[in-house]
Design an enzyme around this catalytic site. Structure first.
Site, PDB file in Angstrom:
ATOM      1  N   ARG A 159       3.986  19.013  76.695  1.00  0.00           N
ATOM      2  CA  ARG A 159       3.262  17.854  77.377  1.00  0.00           C
ATOM      3  C   ARG A 159       1.631  18.687  76.928  1.00  0.00           C
ATOM      4  O   ARG A 159       1.426  19.924  77.024  1.00  0.00           O
ATOM      5  CB  ARG A 159       3.558  18.148  78.770  1.00  0.00           C
ATOM      6  CG  ARG A 159       4.601  17.857  78.531  1.00  0.00           C
ATOM      7  CD  ARG A 159       4.707  18.114  80.157  1.00  0.00           C
ATOM      8  NE  ARG A 159       6.356  17.960  80.905  1.00  0.00           N
ATOM      9  CZ  ARG A 159       7.198  18.607  80.905  1.00  0.00           C
ATOM     10  NH1 ARG A 159       7.432  20.084  80.989  1.00  0.00           N
ATOM     11  NH2 ARG A 159       8.500  17.899  81.462  1.00  0.00           N
ATOM     12  N   LYS A 183       6.231  21.175  84.728  1.00  0.00           N
ATOM     13  CA  LYS A 183       5.888  20.617  86.380  1.00  0.00           C
ATOM     14  C   LYS A 183       6.705  21.918  87.683  1.00  0.00           C
ATOM     15  O   LYS A 183       7.703  22.097  86.894  1.00  0.00           O
ATOM     16  CB  LYS A 183       6.284  19.422  86.198  1.00  0.00           C
ATOM     17  CG  LYS A 183       6.126  18.126  85.156  1.00  0.00           C
ATOM     18  CD  LYS A 183       7.103  17.019  85.145  1.00  0.00           C
ATOM     19  CE  LYS A 183       6.410  16.098  84.172  1.00  0.00           C
ATOM     20  NZ  LYS A 183       7.046  15.118  84.265  1.00  0.00           N
ATOM     21  N   HIS A 253       2.197  12.247  74.167  1.00  0.00           N
ATOM     22  CA  HIS A 253       2.814  12.206  74.337  1.00  0.00           C
ATOM     23  C   HIS A 253       3.778  12.015  72.967  1.00  0.00           C
ATOM     24  O   HIS A 253       4.895  11.894  72.951  1.00  0.00           O
ATOM     25  CB  HIS A 253       3.305  11.602  75.611  1.00  0.00           C
ATOM     26  CG  HIS A 253       4.234  11.852  76.526  1.00  0.00           C
ATOM     27  ND1 HIS A 253       4.077  12.977  77.600  1.00  0.00           N
ATOM     28  CD2 HIS A 253       4.999  11.329  77.264  1.00  0.00           C
ATOM     29  CE1 HIS A 253       4.600  13.077  78.460  1.00  0.00           C
ATOM     30  NE2 HIS A 253       5.833  12.871  77.998  1.00  0.00           N
ATOM     31  N   ARG A 256       4.770  15.132  71.384  1.00  0.00           N
ATOM     32  CA  ARG A 256       6.249  15.353  72.212  1.00  0.00           C
ATOM     33  C   ARG A 256       7.538  14.675  71.903  1.00  0.00           C
ATOM     34  O   ARG A 256       8.214  14.875  71.496  1.00  0.00           O
ATOM     35  CB  ARG A 256       5.600  14.591  73.695  1.00  0.00           C
ATOM     36  CG  ARG A 256       7.265  15.617  74.340  1.00  0.00           C
ATOM     37  CD  ARG A 256       6.097  15.851  76.330  1.00  0.00           C
ATOM     38  NE  ARG A 256       7.760  15.729  76.960  1.00  0.00           N
ATOM     39  CZ  ARG A 256       7.922  17.226  77.321  1.00  0.00           C
ATOM     40  NH1 ARG A 256       7.819  18.139  76.304  1.00  0.00           N
ATOM     41  NH2 ARG A 256       8.247  17.236  78.502  1.00  0.00           N
ATOM     42  N   HIS A 279      13.017  19.385  80.022  1.00  0.00           N
ATOM     43  CA  HIS A 279      13.614  19.089  81.326  1.00  0.00           C
ATOM     44  C   HIS A 279      14.553  19.086  82.154  1.00  0.00           C
ATOM     45  O   HIS A 279      15.742  20.099  81.614  1.00  0.00           O
ATOM     46  CB  HIS A 279      14.416  17.490  80.249  1.00  0.00           C
ATOM     47  CG  HIS A 279      13.236  16.834  79.625  1.00  0.00           C
ATOM     48  ND1 HIS A 279      13.317  15.566  78.378  1.00  0.00           N
ATOM     49  CD2 HIS A 279      12.016  16.128  79.869  1.00  0.00           C
ATOM     50  CE1 HIS A 279      12.643  15.018  78.373  1.00  0.00           C
ATOM     51  NE2 HIS A 279      11.431  15.518  78.897  1.00  0.00           N
ATOM     52  N   TYR A 288      16.405   9.637  73.659  1.00  0.00           N
ATOM     53  CA  TYR A 288      15.939  10.163  72.686  1.00  0.00           C
ATOM     54  C   TYR A 288      16.962   9.534  71.605  1.00  0.00           C
ATOM     55  O   TYR A 288      16.769   9.394  69.925  1.00  0.00           O
ATOM     56  CB  TYR A 288      15.292  10.971  72.321  1.00  0.00           C
ATOM     57  CG  TYR A 288      13.863  12.202  73.244  1.00  0.00           C
ATOM     58  CD1 TYR A 288      12.711  11.543  72.614  1.00  0.00           C
ATOM     59  CD2 TYR A 288      13.925  12.583  74.293  1.00  0.00           C
ATOM     60  CE1 TYR A 288      11.285  11.676  73.093  1.00  0.00           C
ATOM     61  CE2 TYR A 288      13.207  12.831  74.580  1.00  0.00           C
ATOM     62  CZ  TYR A 288      11.854  12.027  74.396  1.00  0.00           C
ATOM     63  OH  TYR A 288      10.501  12.200  75.023  1.00  0.00           O
TER      64      TYR A 288
END
Length: 308
Positions: A159, A183, A253, A256, A279, A288
């Site tokens: 990110r 995150k 992004h 990414r 994730h 994806y």
């Protein structure tokens, strides 16, 4: 309190958001517009008191938002706008029930529409390479920084906030790995490709020393010697894409998304890609796989003699 009008309760709720919850001014303004629309709808149904409102009324409001009213020049709202407006109405009813204005929260069971699942927009490999080349020209400190940063973004699927937060000690050029903080402060160690390492080495030797104004651990620096911001990093990519002649909408992004899509196209396991992206759930990564399935479908449709 049962005799309060819908408008009176709306004002109480907006005061609650402002004073007790400390909501941002823009948030309160948005709720005010959405609830004004809701109050007008209820008035049209003859519901001047909140005690008269039923779950069926709330559901009818949801339908009205999605259908619009061509006779009055009201266009149908997008699902995202419908969801936002209904969230405001649900919060309003929840507040009214909690405050004892009504006995039941009639909006509790009315769910906002789920937004359409958008497939990530990935660039072709040659488009990514063109952007990386454009970022590194001409050869000067800022260009060396830009090339190293974009190479790293694409090489490890990071990110933009993770890359701009990097310190020099977070990357090990010998073992070709970087520590990313995602995150919730969750750390992960991600491998970095040789081209990205070469670009980072060049930046550390010939680029960063020219940008340093005072001691700082930050890896990517701005022209004042401070840590490069997310906004500035975003602009670096946009400018590089423009110079490369890539006309698609490009964001950090996008790199990414391209990283994940290109890995899966190359046969990578979805759970490995999940770990690389940071994730928490493989479900997030599986979007994806839809991209690669669509790609395979297109190839099949054009190449197989019995596809049509």
């Amino acid at each position: 309190m049962d005799q309060l009008s819908v408008e009176d309760v709306v004002l109480r709720y907006l005061d609650h958001l402002t004073v007790e919850k400390g909501s941002a001014a823009n948030t309160v303004s948005s709720y005010r517009r959405d609830l004004a629309r809701y109050a007008e709808f209820l008035d049209g149904l003859g519901r001047t008191s909140l005690t008269a409102v039923t779950e069926a009324d709330v559901r009818e409001f949801l339908v009205a938002l999605r259908k619009g009213n061509p006779a009055e020049g009201a266009a149908p709202l997008a699902d995202s706008s419908v969801a936002r407006t209904l969230v405001a109405a649900r919060g309003f009813h929840k507040f009214a029930a909690a405050e004892g204005v009504v006995v039941d929260d009639v909006a509790h069971a009315v769910r906002p529409p789920k937004p359409a699942r958008r497939l990530p927009k990935a660039l072709a490999v040659d488009e990514v390479l063109a952007i990386l080349e454009a970022a590194g020209a001409p050869d000067h400190p800022r260009a060396l920084r830009d090339r190293a940063m974009l190479e790293l973004l694409y090489s490890c699927g990071a990110r933009i906030s993770e890359v701009t937060a990097l310190d020099v000690d977070d990357i090990d050029t010998e073992s070709r790995a970087v520590v990313l903080r995602g995150k919730g402060g969750k750390e992960r160690i991600v491998p970095v490709g040789r081209p990205a390492i070469a670009a980072i080495d060049a930046y550390l030797v010939r680029g960063r020393p020219a940008l340093v104004k005072k001691s700082t651990p930050a890896l990517f620096l701005n022209i004042r010697g401070g840590r490069l911001s997310r906004q500035s990093a975003w602009q670096v990519l946009v400018d590089a894409a423009e110079r490369a002649g890539v006309r698609k909408d490009v964001s950090p992004h996008t790199l990414r998304h391209s990283f994940a899509t290109h890995l899966l196209d190359g046969g990578a396991d979805v759970r490995v890609v999940q770990e690389l992206l940071g994730h928490s759930s493989v479900t997030t990564t599986q979007v994806y796989t839809l991209v690669t399935v669509n790609t395979m479908r297109e190839v099949y449709a054009t190449a197989h003699p019995r596809a049509q």
